[in-house]
Scaffold this motif. Structure first.
Motif, PDB file in Angstrom:
ATOM      1  N   ILE A   1      24.212  42.640  12.668  1.00 13.78           N
ATOM      2  CA  ILE A   1      24.111  44.007  12.137  1.00 13.78           C
ATOM      3  C   ILE A   1      23.157  44.840  12.995  1.00 13.78           C
ATOM      4  N   LEU A   2      22.035  44.211  13.374  1.00 16.80           N
ATOM      5  CA  LEU A   2      21.039  44.922  14.180  1.00 16.80           C
ATOM      6  C   LEU A   2      21.632  45.365  15.511  1.00 16.80           C
ATOM      7  N   LYS A   3      22.423  44.504  16.132  1.00 18.47           N
ATOM      8  CA  LYS A   3      22.994  44.818  17.433  1.00 18.47           C
ATOM      9  C   LYS A   3      24.043  45.922  17.367  1.00 18.47           C
ATOM     10  N   THR A   4      24.717  46.020  16.243  1.00 17.12           N
ATOM     11  CA  THR A   4      25.745  47.072  16.127  1.00 17.12           C
ATOM     12  C   THR A   4      25.133  48.459  15.989  1.00 17.12           C
ATOM     13  N   LYS A   5      23.872  48.521  15.530  1.00 14.48           N
ATOM     14  CA  LYS A   5      23.178  49.788  15.307  1.00 14.48           C
ATOM     15  C   LYS A   5      23.900  50.658  14.269  1.00 14.48           C
ATOM     16  N   LYS A   6      24.633  49.994  13.385  1.00 12.97           N
ATOM     17  CA  LYS A   6      25.372  50.728  12.356  1.00 12.97           C
ATOM     18  C   LYS A   6      25.033  50.165  10.980  1.00 12.97           C
ATOM     19  N   PRO A   7      25.063  51.018   9.949  1.00 16.47           N
ATOM     20  CA  PRO A   7      24.830  50.512   8.578  1.00 16.47           C
ATOM     21  C   PRO A   7      25.914  49.503   8.185  1.00 16.47           C
ATOM     22  N   PHE A   8      25.504  48.522   7.377  1.00 17.57           N
ATOM     23  CA  PHE A   8      26.439  47.501   6.901  1.00 17.57           C
ATOM     24  C   PHE A   8      26.130  47.224   5.439  1.00 17.57           C
ATOM     25  N   PHE A   9      27.202  47.135   4.622  1.00 16.33           N
ATOM     26  CA  PHE A   9      26.951  46.860   3.207  1.00 16.33           C
ATOM     27  C   PHE A   9      28.051  45.958   2.647  1.00 16.33           C
ATOM     28  N   SER A  10      27.703  45.265   1.570  1.00 19.82           N
ATOM     29  CA  SER A  10      28.634  44.428   0.817  1.00 19.82           C
ATOM     30  C   SER A  10      28.539  44.873  -0.632  1.00 19.82           C
ATOM     31  N   ASP A  11      29.656  45.460  -1.130  1.00 20.12           N
ATOM     32  CA  ASP A  11      29.631  45.913  -2.518  1.00 20.12           C
ATOM     33  C   ASP A  11      30.919  45.455  -3.213  1.00 20.12           C
ATOM     34  N   GLU A  12      31.156  46.008  -4.368  1.00 20.64           N
ATOM     35  CA  GLU A  12      32.296  45.612  -5.185  1.00 20.64           C
ATOM     36  C   GLU A  12      33.620  45.876  -4.470  1.00 20.64           C
ATOM     37  N   LEU A  13      33.658  46.948  -3.665  1.00 16.60           N
ATOM     38  CA  LEU A  13      34.904  47.326  -2.985  1.00 16.60           C
ATOM     39  C   LEU A  13      35.096  46.573  -1.685  1.00 16.60           C
ATOM     40  N   THR A  14      33.965  46.262  -0.982  1.00 14.92           N
ATOM     41  CA  THR A  14      34.060  45.568   0.319  1.00 14.92           C
ATOM     42  C   THR A  14      33.106  44.386   0.332  1.00 14.92           C
ATOM     43  N   PRO A  15      33.461  43.309  -0.385  1.00 10.11           N
ATOM     44  CA  PRO A  15      32.563  42.143  -0.430  1.00 10.11           C
ATOM     45  C   PRO A  15      32.615  41.363   0.882  1.00 10.11           C
ATOM     46  N   ILE A  16      31.594  40.566   1.138  1.00 12.46           N
ATOM     47  CA  ILE A  16      31.525  39.720   2.329  1.00 12.46           C
ATOM     48  C   ILE A  16      31.481  38.271   1.875  1.00 12.46           C
ATOM     49  N   GLU A  17      32.120  37.394   2.650  1.00 15.85           N
ATOM     50  CA  GLU A  17      32.142  35.979   2.297  1.00 15.85           C
ATOM     51  C   GLU A  17      30.735  35.385   2.429  1.00 15.85           C
ATOM     52  N   TYR A  18      30.275  34.749   1.391  1.00 18.15           N
ATOM     53  CA  TYR A  18      28.918  34.232   1.354  1.00 18.15           C
ATOM     54  C   TYR A  18      28.715  33.130   2.389  1.00 18.15           C
TER      55      TYR A  18
END
Length: 538
Positions: free
Chosen positions: A61-78
């Motif tokens: 995430i740090l290298k992309t220099k872009k915000p990143f989030f995991s919420d109800e609509l766009t979850p991320i695999e744990y």
């Protein structure tokens, strides 16, 4: 969802914290607390870049220099998280990289265990806050960099502080060697300066236990000619070893001003590389300081000459105005005064001795004589013509001046001591004017002692700026001159005597300067005054 007013309150709070006097870490903690309260997060923290492990989700995430989030609509695999990250990161979160153009600082993180949806407005607000955190960290980095830089300059600063504490040349030269000897723990040192006339390298100042030897002199001359620092250890059988460092002192014009040498440590060991590097660095400070000191000395001398010229010009302007006024008044008074005196003398001849009117007329005549003398002094001062120069004997003029002085009935109380150098050169001067000038000086000396004391008359020859000159001193053992009046003694009409017009010393000054000479006074309040006249000799 947040309302606009709530976003505004958050941003206002962040700005207030950022502009406070808190430390960097306190500011970030307060900002994180405000974010946690505003977003009702279960975890709100800032991961510094050194805490983020390479290969982790946070690292990517740090290298992309872009915000990143995991919420109800766009979850991320744990399962994508590293084991260490699973402990730290909640199922629903938002990460905002914190960076600027030159550095990564870390990640701003908000986490939730319950379902959460992040709006674009929320991401935008968090991005603004992350930029402010980056600014705070950047300022802290700059402060640390400055402190580190200042620490590195600490040693050189101490040297610079010492050599720049004065711009008076003699004080500076003394300070250079004393400070250098202390910092380098040397037994002694020597500063050599190039003579502008001969071009030779001469010893200007020494410190400590310095014993000049041929090796030190040869090395100094080599450093001077090659413009290169030298560091030597010399050992010879049967003699003590010599450890010596010598650096050239370079002017800003690229020319060598001199050399600076230090030798032998106090503990009998040799100098080390760090000592040599310190001396080389020190040489730059010393060179600039010496250059400034020489410049200051030259400016001081020039400024003094300008002040003297300005004072002389002002003095002449004032004198010219006084001369014109005094001359005009004297002429206006002299004609009626002559008539009064003439008629008073005629009346005196007509009156018999013993008559009261005879005494009155005699009083008039005496007062007229006194006024005529004052007017003659004024006219002599204002109408003093250019001297008629002829070859003169200064001793003969002085002796004639002494014979003109009226000592009254107190000759036994005043002693005149003559100290005349033999074979004195002649001078080119106006005998009568000079006789009158020395008469005033001797008369003043006598009056200053109130009939008891010693007058010293000294005459000697010397060379001034390569020119043959005569020095005349008229010294008394009276009370001296009040320091408050000293700067006025050559001004016309300035006097503290009730019976004097204040033209004696101004007449002397005018005569001496018209002969291209100088007059000065050495004053010792309570002990006497010494008037020193310098005249060009043949």
């Amino acid at each position: 969802m947040f309302e606009t007013e709530e976003w505004f309150k958050l941003i206002k709070s962040v700005i207030f914290i950022s502009s406070s006097n808190l430390s960097c870490f306190e500011k970030i903690d307060r900002i994180l607390q405000s974010l946690s309260d505003s977003f009702a997060s279960e975890a709100c923290r800032f991961f510094r870049v050194e805490e983020i492990k390479e290969g982790s989700i946070l690292y990517r995430i740090l290298k992309t220099k872009k915000p990143f989030f995991s919420d109800e609509l766009t979850p991320i695999e744990y399962e994508e998280f590293l084991k260490e990250e699973k402990i730290l990161i909640q199922p629903f979160f938002v990460c905002i990289p914190v960076y600027d153009d030159s550095s990564f600082y870390g990640i701003l993180y908000l986490g939730y265990t319950k379902s959460k949806i992040f709006s674009s407005e929320a991401i935008e607000i968090l991005s603004l806050v992350s930029k402010e955190i980056g600014r705070i960290l950047n300022i802290e980095r700059l402060i640390e960099k400055k402190e580190r830089y200042l620490s590195e300059l600490g040693a050189l600063y101490e040297i610079g502080k010492a050599v720049t504490s004065t711009i008076k040349l003699n004080e500076l030269i003394n300070l250079i060697l004393i400070t250098g000897q202390k910092l380098l723990r040397a037994k002694g040192g020597v500063l050599r300066i190039k003579d502008d006339t001969s071009g030779e390298l001469n010893i200007k100042y020494i410190s400590g236990d310095f014993n000049q030897n041929l090796l030190e002199e040869r090395i100094s001359k080599r450093v001077f000619s090659m413009k290169t620092p030298q560091w030597v250890h010399h050992r010879s059988e049967g003699k003590p070893s010599l450890s010596m460092m010598c650096v050239p002192l370079m002017g800003s014009n690229g020319l060598v001003m001199g050399t600076l040498t230090f030798f032998d440590l106090d503990n009998e060991s040799n100098f080390e590389q760090r000592d040599f590097q310190l001396l080389v660095s020190m040489a730059e400070y010393v060179s600039r300081a010496l250059e400034n000191a020489y410049l200051y000395k030259g400016l001081e001398e020039l400024n003094q000459r300008l002040k003297e010229a300005q004072n002389l010009l002002l003095h002449r302007e004032k004198i010219n105005a006084l001369e014109e006024l005094s001359n005009s008044i004297a002429h206006e008074i002299k004609n009626p005064l002559t008539s009064i005196g003439g008629f008073a003398r005629r009346l005196s001849r007509l009156l018999s001795e013993g008559e009261a009117e005879k005494r009155y007329v005699e009083t008039i005549i005496n007062e007229v004589n006194r006024l005529e003398k004052i007017l003659n002094d004024v006219l002599r001062y204002t109408n003093q013509g250019s001297p008629i120069l002829k070859e003169c004997d200064i001793v003969g003029i002085l002796k004639e001046s002494v014979s003109m002085v009226s000592f009254g009935n107190n000759t036994n109380g005043v002693q005149i001591i003559e100290e005349f150098e033999g074979s004195l050169p002649k001078i080119n001067g106006d005998r009568e004017q000079l006789k009158h000038a020395f008469f005033h000086l001797i008369q003043n000396a006598y009056q200053a002692m109130e009939g008891k004391g010693t007058i010293f008359l000294r005459v000697s020859s010397f060379r001034l700026n390569g020119t043959s000159s005569i020095r005349v001193e008229v010294k008394d053992t009276g009370k001296g001159i009040d320091p408050e009046n000293l700067h006025n003694i050559f001004n016309p009409f300035y006097t503290n005597k009730t019976s004097s017009l204040g033209l004696g010393l101004p007449i002397v000054h005018k005569i001496i300067t018209s002969h291209h000479g100088q007059i000065e006074v050495e004053n010792q309040p309570g002990k006497g005054a010494n008037f020193i006249i310098t005249l060009p000799a043949l």
